[in-house]
Design an enzyme around this catalytic site. Structure first.
Site, mmCIF file in Angstrom:
data_model
loop_
_atom_site.group_PDB
_atom_site.id
_atom_site.type_symbol
_atom_site.label_atom_id
_atom_site.label_comp_id
_atom_site.label_asym_id
_atom_site.label_seq_id
_atom_site.Cartn_x
_atom_site.Cartn_y
_atom_site.Cartn_z
ATOM 1 N N HIS A 135 0.829 -1.208 0.000
ATOM 2 C CA HIS A 135 0.000 0.000 0.000
ATOM 3 C C HIS A 135 0.863 1.258 0.000
ATOM 4 O O HIS A 135 0.649 2.174 -0.808
ATOM 5 C CB HIS A 135 -0.914 -0.017 1.226
ATOM 6 C CG HIS A 135 -1.787 1.187 1.350
ATOM 7 N ND1 HIS A 135 -3.078 1.231 0.866
ATOM 8 C CD2 HIS A 135 -1.556 2.412 1.891
ATOM 9 C CE1 HIS A 135 -3.598 2.424 1.107
ATOM 10 N NE2 HIS A 135 -2.692 3.160 1.731
ATOM 11 N N GLU A 136 1.841 1.319 0.898
ATOM 12 C CA GLU A 136 2.657 2.528 1.011
ATOM 13 C C GLU A 136 3.518 2.751 -0.230
ATOM 14 O O GLU A 136 3.658 3.883 -0.706
ATOM 15 C CB GLU A 136 3.536 2.452 2.265
ATOM 16 C CG GLU A 136 2.752 2.475 3.564
ATOM 17 C CD GLU A 136 1.830 3.686 3.668
ATOM 18 O OE1 GLU A 136 2.256 4.802 3.309
ATOM 19 O OE2 GLU A 136 0.681 3.517 4.095
ATOM 20 N N HIS A 139 1.501 4.300 -2.980
ATOM 21 C CA HIS A 139 1.353 5.756 -2.903
ATOM 22 C C HIS A 139 2.516 6.440 -3.621
ATOM 23 O O HIS A 139 2.330 7.445 -4.316
ATOM 24 C CB HIS A 139 1.336 6.218 -1.444
ATOM 25 C CG HIS A 139 0.001 6.137 -0.775
ATOM 26 N ND1 HIS A 139 -1.144 6.692 -1.315
ATOM 27 C CD2 HIS A 139 -0.372 5.586 0.416
ATOM 28 C CE1 HIS A 139 -2.170 6.483 -0.490
ATOM 29 N NE2 HIS A 139 -1.727 5.808 0.555
ATOM 30 N N GLU A 197 -6.382 6.743 -1.541
ATOM 31 C CA GLU A 197 -6.349 5.568 -0.678
ATOM 32 C C GLU A 197 -6.843 4.327 -1.424
ATOM 33 O O GLU A 197 -6.262 3.245 -1.325
ATOM 34 C CB GLU A 197 -7.209 5.804 0.566
ATOM 35 C CG GLU A 197 -6.526 6.631 1.632
ATOM 36 C CD GLU A 197 -5.284 5.942 2.147
ATOM 37 O OE1 GLU A 197 -5.399 4.876 2.770
ATOM 38 O OE2 GLU A 197 -4.184 6.453 1.901
#
Length: 264
Positions: A135-136, A139, A197
């Protein structure tokens, strides 16, 4: 304020755009990726200088093992798309910060990753950690930090030339950067939008699957985060709400991600 909104709209029309991988969403990009990477190198070094790095060999090895597998998956994806140049300037680093009270992790542009030891009881294993790192890192490769910084610069620069604003106001630039990439623990950080997100969840599931981690691990992880939020609000949740909508969206995205999953 109205004039600033008009200026922002004008800049959006005249400035360069970027495209988010996998989703194809077009984003405003006023800040060159090279500038973001340079800022990341400086701020990451400063963070590591002031933080206490973990000496737990097993946990450090886990963070680097999982991180490097996600890194390899990201590089594989861009290579398959003929877009390896999108990762130019990336110099990946994975560090574990010894801070059991902080439930957080982030990835700066250029692949500068920090995991706080307080999140490990919630990730529990490699697959859970892959959810967070996928997820990070998503980003970062989706350039959400540059998008957020571009939005803020467009609204705050007024009649200034944006390039001048970056070079002549280093303190403002630093603050905008730290807010844009979601790093640190300052009060009032800009939150990633729901759209960003969702994109990071989408990309992260695919990257972790390509790395050989079952993307289905995302559901119990976010359920644990939701349970944690009942008693406290970890910093990670301030930017990453573990609500029913998010969990439902992940369930919807899982069939696509499972197509990329090959157990190792």
């Amino acid at each position: 304020m109205f004039k600033k909104v008009i200026l922002a709209a004008s800049l959006a029309l005249s400035a360069g755009c970027a495209t988010v991988p996998i989703t194809g969403r077009r984003t405003l990009s006023l800040v060159p990726e090279s500038e973001m990477n340079t800022l990341a190198v400086t701020q990451y070094k400063q963070t590591l200088t002031t933080a206490k790095l973990s000496t737990n060999a097993a946990e450090v090895a886990q963070v680097r093992r999982v991180g490097q597998r996600i890194q390899a998956a990201v590089e594989q994806y861009f290579r398959q798309q003929g877009q390896s140049s999108q990762l130019d300037g990336y110099a990946w680093e994975f560090n574990l910060i010894d801070d059991p009270k902080t439930v957080n992790a982030w990835c700066m542009p250029g692949g500068k990753v920090a995991v706080y030891s307080g999140i490990l009881p919630l990730t529990r294993d490699d697959a859970g950690l892959a959810v967070v790192l996928g997820h990070e890192i998503s980003h970062a490769v989706a350039r959400h930090g540059a998008e957020r910084m571009s939005d803020q610069l467009a609204l705050q620069a007024g009649t200034s030339v944006l390039s001048s604003a970056l070079s002549q106001n280093p303190t403002v630039t630093k603050n905008l950067f730290m807010q844009a990439v979601g790093a640190g623990s300052q009060v009032g950080l800009l939150k990633f939008s729901r759209n960003q997100e969702s994109e990071a969840d989408h990309l992260g599931l695919i990257f972790m699957a390509m790395a050989g981690y079952n993307p289905a691990a995302a559901l119990p992880f976010w359920q644990r985060m939701a349970a944690q939020s009942q008693s406290s609000t970890p910093e990670f949740l301030s930017d990453h709400p573990a609500d029913a909508t998010r969990i439902a969206d992940i369930q919807r995205l899982l069939p696509e991600a499972q197509k990329y999953y090959k157990p190792r």
